[in-house]
Design a protein around this motif. Structure first.
Motif, PDB file in Angstrom:
ATOM      1  N   ARG A 243      76.103 -40.211  66.892  1.00 33.54           N
ATOM      2  CA  ARG A 243      77.432 -40.728  66.563  1.00 33.54           C
ATOM      3  C   ARG A 243      78.310 -40.569  67.795  1.00 33.54           C
ATOM      4  N   TRP A 244      78.706 -41.687  68.388  1.00 35.40           N
ATOM      5  CA  TRP A 244      79.536 -41.670  69.586  1.00 35.40           C
ATOM      6  C   TRP A 244      80.967 -41.954  69.179  1.00 35.40           C
ATOM      7  N   LEU A 245      81.858 -41.016  69.416  1.00 35.22           N
ATOM      8  CA  LEU A 245      83.249 -41.112  68.963  1.00 35.22           C
ATOM      9  C   LEU A 245      84.112 -41.672  70.084  1.00 35.22           C
ATOM     10  N   ARG A 246      84.571 -42.901  69.916  1.00 37.81           N
ATOM     11  CA  ARG A 246      85.340 -43.587  70.939  1.00 37.81           C
ATOM     12  C   ARG A 246      86.709 -42.942  71.132  1.00 37.81           C
ATOM     13  N   GLY A 247      87.067 -42.751  72.387  1.00 41.36           N
ATOM     14  CA  GLY A 247      88.382 -42.205  72.697  1.00 41.36           C
ATOM     15  C   GLY A 247      88.551 -40.743  72.338  1.00 41.36           C
ATOM     16  N   VAL A 248      87.443 -40.023  72.186  1.00 38.02           N
ATOM     17  CA  VAL A 248      87.464 -38.606  71.811  1.00 38.02           C
ATOM     18  C   VAL A 248      86.913 -37.788  72.969  1.00 38.02           C
ATOM     19  N   GLY A 249      87.487 -36.613  73.190  1.00 36.37           N
ATOM     20  CA  GLY A 249      87.069 -35.738  74.264  1.00 36.37           C
ATOM     21  C   GLY A 249      86.100 -34.662  73.815  1.00 36.37           C
ATOM     22  N   HIS A 250      86.325 -33.450  74.323  1.00 37.53           N
ATOM     23  CA  HIS A 250      85.374 -32.352  74.111  1.00 37.53           C
ATOM     24  C   HIS A 250      85.600 -31.602  72.803  1.00 37.53           C
ATOM     25  N   LEU A 251      86.608 -32.009  72.032  1.00 41.71           N
ATOM     26  CA  LEU A 251      86.917 -31.334  70.766  1.00 41.71           C
ATOM     27  C   LEU A 251      86.789 -32.305  69.596  1.00 41.71           C
ATOM     28  N   PRO A 252      85.617 -32.870  69.357  1.00 39.93           N
ATOM     29  CA  PRO A 252      85.486 -33.875  68.291  1.00 39.93           C
ATOM     30  C   PRO A 252      85.842 -33.345  66.915  1.00 39.93           C
ATOM     31  N   PHE A 253      85.620 -32.055  66.694  1.00 38.97           N
ATOM     32  CA  PHE A 253      85.899 -31.445  65.387  1.00 38.97           C
ATOM     33  C   PHE A 253      87.393 -31.194  65.187  1.00 38.97           C
ATOM     34  N   VAL A 254      88.191 -31.429  66.218  1.00 38.98           N
ATOM     35  CA  VAL A 254      89.650 -31.355  66.117  1.00 38.98           C
ATOM     36  C   VAL A 254      90.259 -32.738  66.306  1.00 38.98           C
ATOM     37  N   GLU A 255      89.876 -33.428  67.376  1.00 37.39           N
ATOM     38  CA  GLU A 255      90.452 -34.722  67.701  1.00 37.39           C
ATOM     39  C   GLU A 255      90.122 -35.788  66.652  1.00 37.39           C
ATOM     40  N   ALA A 256      88.945 -35.714  66.079  1.00 33.29           N
ATOM     41  CA  ALA A 256      88.516 -36.667  65.050  1.00 33.29           C
ATOM     42  C   ALA A 256      87.973 -35.875  63.865  1.00 33.29           C
ATOM     43  N   ALA A 257      88.792 -34.944  63.384  1.00 31.71           N
ATOM     44  CA  ALA A 257      88.326 -33.970  62.389  1.00 31.71           C
ATOM     45  C   ALA A 257      87.808 -34.625  61.116  1.00 31.71           C
ATOM     46  N   ASP A 258      88.511 -35.605  60.591  1.00 30.77           N
ATOM     47  CA  ASP A 258      88.075 -36.235  59.342  1.00 30.77           C
ATOM     48  C   ASP A 258      86.718 -36.899  59.514  1.00 30.77           C
ATOM     49  N   GLU A 259      86.555 -37.645  60.605  1.00 23.19           N
ATOM     50  CA  GLU A 259      85.287 -38.327  60.848  1.00 23.19           C
ATOM     51  C   GLU A 259      84.184 -37.308  61.117  1.00 23.19           C
ATOM     52  N   PHE A 260      84.504 -36.283  61.882  1.00 23.71           N
ATOM     53  CA  PHE A 260      83.512 -35.257  62.182  1.00 23.71           C
ATOM     54  C   PHE A 260      83.054 -34.571  60.910  1.00 23.71           C
ATOM     55  N   ASP A 261      83.987 -34.134  60.081  1.00 23.82           N
ATOM     56  CA  ASP A 261      83.626 -33.394  58.871  1.00 23.82           C
ATOM     57  C   ASP A 261      82.874 -34.267  57.880  1.00 23.82           C
ATOM     58  N   THR A 262      83.296 -35.521  57.741  1.00 20.72           N
ATOM     59  CA  THR A 262      82.604 -36.432  56.830  1.00 20.72           C
ATOM     60  C   THR A 262      81.178 -36.683  57.295  1.00 20.72           C
ATOM     61  N   THR A 263      81.017 -36.886  58.603  1.00 16.81           N
ATOM     62  CA  THR A 263      79.686 -37.112  59.167  1.00 16.81           C
ATOM     63  C   THR A 263      78.815 -35.876  59.003  1.00 16.81           C
ATOM     64  N   LEU A 264      79.387 -34.707  59.279  1.00 15.47           N
ATOM     65  CA  LEU A 264      78.636 -33.459  59.141  1.00 15.47           C
ATOM     66  C   LEU A 264      78.226 -33.228  57.699  1.00 15.47           C
ATOM     67  N   ARG A 265      79.134 -33.432  56.775  1.00 12.57           N
ATOM     68  CA  ARG A 265      78.825 -33.189  55.363  1.00 12.57           C
ATOM     69  C   ARG A 265      77.685 -34.096  54.891  1.00 12.57           C
ATOM     70  N   ALA A 266      77.744 -35.375  55.238  1.00 10.26           N
ATOM     71  CA  ALA A 266      76.706 -36.311  54.814  1.00 10.26           C
ATOM     72  C   ALA A 266      75.358 -35.952  55.436  1.00 10.26           C
ATOM     73  N   PHE A 267      75.384 -35.599  56.718  1.00  5.96           N
ATOM     74  CA  PHE A 267      74.131 -35.220  57.390  1.00  5.96           C
ATOM     75  C   PHE A 267      73.539 -33.970  56.762  1.00  5.96           C
TER      76      PHE A 267
END
Length: 275
Positions: A243-267
């Motif tokens: 999963r490549w998060l566009r416009g996100v830096g080294h803190l994906p779990f903060v910068e894109a928290a909703d997407e990160f958590d949703t992706t993690l939960r499903a995985f």
């Protein structure tokens, strides 16, 4: 809630615990010169807390863990530390490694294989270290911070670590968080900050042997760990999802928290169902 386990050579490893005790575990492994506090957003997520037991150790030499003088260059040490945390988790766990935490997971895989793992997640992570290692390629923010960030001279280290903390995110984040990242880095003894880089480890064979579900999630604008390191990891693990998060830096779990958590939960839910 805080706890602790005993890692390699009797070193005390501080562990942060949240969520539901009787649920399968997510084990979060932080990066270089940080602490388990980086996972605050995940520990506050009701969907994760209700579905999983959340466990986040402080690496040796970091946070609430002891800081021995040696062991930081030994994969057996890191593997034993993580094994102790996984024993606390009980049953198979999904383990998530951010930044240097991905290398710690690779150390565990080299020594123990996938014992105790339902799945692995590499988030903005390295899986190798050393000159010319593609799985450990760093970005301009880290390049610019080294070697000054390793110095025991505050006048030298402070500007470098402050620049690194600022460069972690590509999207705006609260100033208090940037300062907390800086504070965590300063709290790690300079000798420990240095020792973690005193390694040369290639892990192509280790990644190729992974036989549990794997996910690589990486910001395309990560200035600390280059996105090509994530691409390398994803390419070495057969069947890995990416999963490549566009416009996100080294803190994906903060910068894109909703997407990160949703992706993690499903995985994690799918990985656990497959066990």
């Amino acid at each position: 809630m805080g706890s602790e386990v005993v890692g390699a050579s009797g070193v005390r490893i501080g562990v942060r615990i949240g969520g539901e005790r009787d649920r399968p575990a997510l084990v979060f492994v932080h990066g270089w010169a940080q602490s388990a506090r980086v996972w605050d957003t995940q520990f506050a997520d009701p969907a994760l807390r209700e579905r999983f037991r959340l466990i986040a150790p402080d690496l040796r030499g970091h946070g609430e863990s002891e800081a021995p003088e040696t062991g930081y260059d030994d994969p057996e040490t890191w593997a034993a530390d993580l094994a102790a945390v996984l024993d606390l988790a009980g049953g198979d766990a999904v383990v998530i490694g951010w930044s240097y935490g991905g290398l710690v997971i690779a150390d565990y895989l080299r020594v123990h294989g996938t014992r105790g793992l339902a799945g692995v997640v590499f988030a903005g992570a390295i899986t190798e270290i050393g000159r010319g290692r593609p799985g450990g390629k760093i970005g301009p923010a880290m390049v610019g911070a080294l070697p000054a960030a390793l110095s025991d001279d505050l006048d030298v280290a402070l500007p470098a670590l402050a620049s690194l903390a600022k460069g972690m995110a590509h999207r705006p984040i609260p100033g208090a968080l940037s300062q907390a990242l800086l504070g965590a880095s300063l709290a790690v003894p300079p000798a420990v900050r240095t020792a973690l880089f005193r390694r040369d480890a290639g892990n192509a064979d280790v990644l190729a042997a992974v036989d549990v579900p794997a996910l690589v999630i990486h910001g395309t604008d990560d200035a600390v760990v280059d996105v090509t390191a994530g691409e390398y990891t994803a390419g070495k693990i057969a069947g890995a999802s990416a999963r490549w998060l566009r416009g996100v830096g080294h803190l994906p779990f903060v910068e894109a928290a909703d997407e990160f958590d949703t992706t993690l939960r499903a995985f994690a839910e799918q990985a656990l169902e497959e066990r």
